[in-house]
Design a protein around this motif. Structure first.
Motif, PDB file in Angstrom:
ATOM      1  N   GLY A  47     -64.457 -53.595  36.844  1.00  3.52           N
ATOM      2  CA  GLY A  47     -63.083 -53.985  37.118  1.00  3.52           C
ATOM      3  C   GLY A  47     -62.455 -54.729  35.962  1.00  3.52           C
ATOM      4  N   THR A  48     -61.872 -55.881  36.242  1.00  2.00           N
ATOM      5  CA  THR A  48     -61.207 -56.676  35.213  1.00  2.00           C
ATOM      6  C   THR A  48     -62.147 -57.676  34.545  1.00  2.00           C
ATOM      7  N   GLY A  49     -63.438 -57.506  34.741  1.00  2.00           N
ATOM      8  CA  GLY A  49     -64.406 -58.316  34.013  1.00  2.00           C
ATOM      9  C   GLY A  49     -64.708 -59.674  34.592  1.00  2.00           C
ATOM     10  N   SER A  50     -64.395 -59.894  35.848  1.00  2.00           N
ATOM     11  CA  SER A  50     -64.577 -61.225  36.430  1.00  2.00           C
ATOM     12  C   SER A  50     -66.036 -61.625  36.589  1.00  2.00           C
ATOM     13  N   LEU A  51     -66.954 -60.677  36.519  1.00  2.00           N
ATOM     14  CA  LEU A  51     -68.385 -60.984  36.491  1.00  2.00           C
ATOM     15  C   LEU A  51     -68.964 -60.753  35.101  1.00  2.00           C
ATOM     16  N   ALA A  52     -68.540 -59.689  34.441  1.00  2.00           N
ATOM     17  CA  ALA A  52     -69.074 -59.367  33.119  1.00  2.00           C
ATOM     18  C   ALA A  52     -68.776 -60.463  32.108  1.00  2.00           C
ATOM     19  N   ILE A  53     -67.574 -61.009  32.147  1.00  2.00           N
ATOM     20  CA  ILE A  53     -67.191 -62.018  31.147  1.00  2.00           C
ATOM     21  C   ILE A  53     -68.001 -63.299  31.285  1.00  2.00           C
ATOM     22  N   PRO A  54     -68.129 -63.897  32.466  1.00  2.00           N
ATOM     23  CA  PRO A  54     -68.971 -65.096  32.551  1.00  2.00           C
ATOM     24  C   PRO A  54     -70.435 -64.834  32.212  1.00  2.00           C
ATOM     25  N   ARG A  76     -60.505 -56.300  28.744  1.00  2.00           N
ATOM     26  CA  ARG A  76     -60.536 -56.556  27.298  1.00  2.00           C
ATOM     27  C   ARG A  76     -59.617 -57.708  26.924  1.00  2.00           C
ATOM     28  N   SER A  77     -58.436 -57.713  27.536  1.00  2.00           N
ATOM     29  CA  SER A  77     -57.472 -58.779  27.245  1.00  2.00           C
ATOM     30  C   SER A  77     -58.031 -60.143  27.646  1.00  2.00           C
ATOM     31  N   LYS A  78     -58.664 -60.214  28.799  1.00  2.00           N
ATOM     32  CA  LYS A  78     -59.252 -61.480  29.245  1.00  2.00           C
ATOM     33  C   LYS A  78     -60.372 -61.924  28.314  1.00  2.00           C
ATOM     34  N   TRP A  79     -61.196 -60.966  27.876  1.00  5.66           N
ATOM     35  CA  TRP A  79     -62.293 -61.307  26.975  1.00  5.66           C
ATOM     36  C   TRP A  79     -61.768 -61.796  25.635  1.00  5.66           C
TER      37      TRP A  79
END
Length: 255
Positions: A47-54, A76-79
């Motif tokens: 999805g929008t990286g809410s698990l991948a990013i942390p 990508r934008s969040k990262w």
């Protein structure tokens, strides 16, 4: 299979801000402490990286895989907004990949795979679920663990009984209704979303999402057919066996 989301990707995080991301991460870490702590992790349906990013921020080598280019654009934008000082103090990384979870692949196997937020329920044919399990087993290193959660059939019946659902915030609102096909245990979620734009006017758009629930015994058998050697079942974010009223089932499949 889930669609590309489009405009929904732009409001997804706002609508899902109360989702239990910390509990998913806590469950993953607890399971990894039991089955082996990984260094590389594939997040299917990221999805929008809410698990991948942390996970990446805390030192893991992460591959965020999603079918939707729109969701990956937001991720990508969040990262990229992650403070560089935080990145310099960690050894983790993330790579975003647009792939179908039924046929995903990487150049090298990973130590662990996760697929949370009931992503597997979006596969509405048995052969698609089995294809995803086979690809995941192939993408895991020997001894690696696949962690995922699904809604059981009973949860879809609860949705059908309790709907409609309504959200009414200052700048966003929705009406969410459900239609359940009892025979297939397949549910259609229809959302009408109202989002305030920069000129203060509200725009209206609609989303339709279809999910199917599967018998837990069938899921375990399908995992074993895909090549996993052991399968353990848990529920509701705890390493405890599921019970009749469990709202979310968790599986740990070891290669």
């Amino acid at each position: 299979m889930a669609q590309s989301y489009g405009r929904f990707a732009l409001v997804y995080d706002q609508l899902m801000e109360d989702m239990p991301y910390a509990e998913w991460l806590g469950f993953a870490r607890a399971a990894w402490e039991r089955y082996g702590m990984p260094s590389s992790v594939a997040d299917l349906g990221c999805g929008t990286g809410s698990l991948a990013i942390p996970l990446a921020r805390s030192g893991f080598q992460v591959f965020g895989i999603d079918y939707s280019s729109d969701m990956l654009t937001v991720a990508r934008s969040k990262w990229e907004e992650t403070p560089q000082q935080a990145l310099r103090t960690r050894t983790g990384s993330v790579r975003w990949l647009q792939q179908d979870m039924r046929i995903w692949q990487l150049h090298e196997p990973v130590d662990a795979v996760i697929s949370f937020c009931d992503c597997l329920n979006y596969l509405t044919e048995e052969e698609d679920v089995e294809a995803a399990f086979r690809s995941t087993c192939q993408g895991l290193a020997s001894g690696g663990v696949f962690l995922f959660d699904v809604h059981p059939p009973k949860q879809f019946r609860r949705y059908a009984e309790e709907q409609p659902f309504v959200l009414d915030e200052r700048d966003i609102a929705y009406i969410w209704v459900c239609d359940l096909d009892e025979e297939r245990c397949q549910i259609e979620h229809q959302l009408t979303i109202f989002k305030q734009e920069a000129d203060s006017r509200f725009s209206r758009f609609q989303e339709t999402h279809i999910q199917r629930a599967y018998d837990p015994d069938w899921l375990e058998a399908a995992l074993l057919r895909a090549g996993f050697s052991r399968v353990h079942r848990y529920a509701d974010f705890e390493l405890k066996p599921p019970h009749a009223d469990s709202e979310r089932l968790f599986f740990a499949a070891i290669k």
